[in-house]
Design an enzyme around this catalytic site. Structure first.
Site, PDB file in Angstrom:
ATOM      1  N   GLU A 304       0.822  -1.215   0.000  1.00  0.00           N
ATOM      2  CA  GLU A 304       0.000   0.000   0.000  1.00  0.00           C
ATOM      3  C   GLU A 304       0.857   1.266   0.000  1.00  0.00           C
ATOM      4  OE1 GLU A 304      -2.600  -0.306   3.366  1.00  0.00           O
ATOM      5  OE2 GLU A 304      -3.495  -2.171   2.701  1.00  0.00           O
ATOM      6  N   GLU A 404      -5.692  -8.208   0.864  1.00  0.00           N
ATOM      7  CA  GLU A 404      -6.314  -7.940   2.170  1.00  0.00           C
ATOM      8  C   GLU A 404      -7.768  -7.579   1.905  1.00  0.00           C
ATOM      9  OE1 GLU A 404      -4.660  -4.974   4.749  1.00  0.00           O
ATOM     10  OE2 GLU A 404      -2.605  -5.622   4.404  1.00  0.00           O
TER      11      GLU A 404
END
Length: 473
Positions: A304, A404
């Site tokens: 991320e 995720e």
């Protein structure tokens, strides 16, 4: 007396009548007051893509509309692309930019701007709907590479990658995250409520500076080895924590809490370089323990990185490894990759996590095996599928995974909408699963994926659980 008062009132009435007539005459049709100015509404001049355009690139993430006058956005909720509210609408002078997440190939799109959505500065609003239509080009052919990024991958890593590739688009592999770092508590919780284990157990080396300790010891690989020996797949990430300042014993991964600069990591002689090399040496040692047992690892570091940099005007990176920008981040990724290569690690399958619109952060095909996407708080299966398809079009030689997730649409809804992820991995609920012996471990509620969500997932024949896994040794 009364007669005088009567005469007086008559005179007053006569005077008022005369004044009224004079006023009416002076305000008559030939000398009426000016009508109020008509406020000029927005007038569209051009757009990119143009109205009626064909073969529009599917990587397009914004429409620009040029108006005659400077604008103000009155209501973003009145902007729809194929009936979906767009992500962001901004006005800079007379240019309106409408931003969205995804475009699918060979699809007709219509941008509708409802009445009263726009206003000219010191002018009027759009009284009628504005629309722009265009059609996207054919998508790129998906051709997943057979070659892993690492040189001379271990036989087990090759077997695992082949298994992922063989099932890609046909089946989705289930995975659960450890509760914080070095356990299978979440997987045990799933097993308790569904009767089956997820196929993948995911771990995190987040507490690297503290290991070995009485509460975390990454050198004790028994939990990992046991999972692998039961035909389970191993995945690992790394919330890389660094000192809050040079010499500090406090650690963080948050850029606002540290003076540690990602841009200094690759520069010899900096304290950041010394810290990074020491950390990499330590984690290589732990990963080599797995390599010595012939255990391959789906490896997802530096995730991320872009944060919400490309989602919002004032977006920013969430982790220190992304805060110095895309070029620095890519140098850091390659620095880690090359360090591991020099140390002889060949059991890793490398996963890079996209935030969408962040291709500038992509390390490159030679350093990435799988592209992941983390999605939270999205119950709209169609929009999730749009994200999947856009990422696949952007990286047509890579498998795409839901690396995720939390509080998303059911797996069945995502799959049926077209989100053919390689695997999915739900995040942990610390309070629910931090202790398997506590009474609340039996609860079916969950912060990210409750028992009903897992039951739905496992009810589908295309979802692979651990008991369905072949021996990849």
């Amino acid at each position: 007396m009364l007669q005088k008062r009567f005469l007086y009132n008559q005179v007053v009435k006569s005077m008022l009548l005369a004044l009224s007539v004079l006023f009416i005459f002076s305000c008559g049709a030939e000398s009426s007051p000016d009508e109020p100015d008509v406020l000029e509404p927005p007038h569209l001049v051009s757009s990119i893509p143009a109205d009626g355009a064909a073969e529009v690139d599917t990587k397009t993430t914004a429409i620009q509309l040029v108006f005659e006058s400077n604008l103000i956005v009155v209501s973003e909720s009145k902007f729809h692309l194929n009936n979906n509210v767009v992500s962001t609408v901004t006005a800079e002078e007379n240019v309106l930019t409408v931003t969205f997440s995804t475009l699918q190939p060979e699809t007709e799109y219509t941008l509708l701007i409802d009445a009263l959505a726009l206003k000219v500065v010191n002018g009027g609003v759009n009284s009628a709907q504005i629309s722009i239509s265009f059609t996207t080009a054919a998508g790129q052919a998906v051709d997943i590479t057979n070659k892993l990024a690492v040189d001379n991958p271990s036989p087990e890593a090759t077997n695992l990658y082949s298994f992922l590739k063989e099932n890609y688009g046909e089946k989705i592999i289930s995975s659960a995250m450890a509760n914080v770092n070095w356990n299978i508590n979440e997987a045990e919780w799933v097993k308790q409520h569904t009767g089956k284990y997820p196929a993948i157990a995911t771990f995190d080396y987040v507490h690297l500076p503290y290991s070995p300790a009485d509460w975390v010891d990454y050198s004790d690989i028994s939990v990992v080895e046991d999972w692998w020996n039961n035909n389970g797949i191993i995945s690992a990430g790394w919330h890389w924590i660094v000192p809050t300042y040079q010499g500090s014993a406090d650690y963080t991964y948050k850029p606002e809490e540290t003076t540690f600069k990602a841009s200094n990591v690759t520069i010899d002689g900096t304290w950041e370089n010394a810290v990074a090399k020491a950390d990499l040496e330590e984690i290589v040692g732990y990963l080599k323990l797995l390599q010595a047992k012939n255990i391959p690892v789906i490896w997802r570091p530096l995730h991320e990185a872009a944060g919400n940099t490309y989602e919002y005007t004032n977006g920013e990176a969430w982790f220190w490894w992304g805060t110095d920008g895309a070029d620095t981040y890519k140098e850091l990724w390659v620095f880690m990759f090359d360090y591991f290569k020099a140390q002889g690690l060949n059991n890793l399958i490398w996963v890079w996590t996209t935030q969408t619109k962040d291709n500038a952060f992509y390390p490159g095909d030679n350093y990435v095996d799988i592209v992941g996407r983390d999605i939270y708080n999205n119950a709209e299966a169609a929009s999730i599928a749009d994200e999947f398809n856009t990422i696949q079009q952007t990286y047509p030689t890579k498998m795409i995974t839901l690396s995720e997730c939390g509080n998303t649409a059911d797996v069945s809804e995502q799959w049926n909408a077209g989100a053919k992820w390689s695997y999915f991995m739900s995040w942990y609920d610390y309070e629910r699963t931090n202790d398997t012996n506590e009474s609340d471990f039996a609860g079916t509620d969950h912060e990210h994926a409750n028992a009903a969500w897992w039951t739905n997932a496992f009810s589908n024949t295309y979802v692979i659980t651990r008991d369905q896994m072949p021996d990849l040794k």
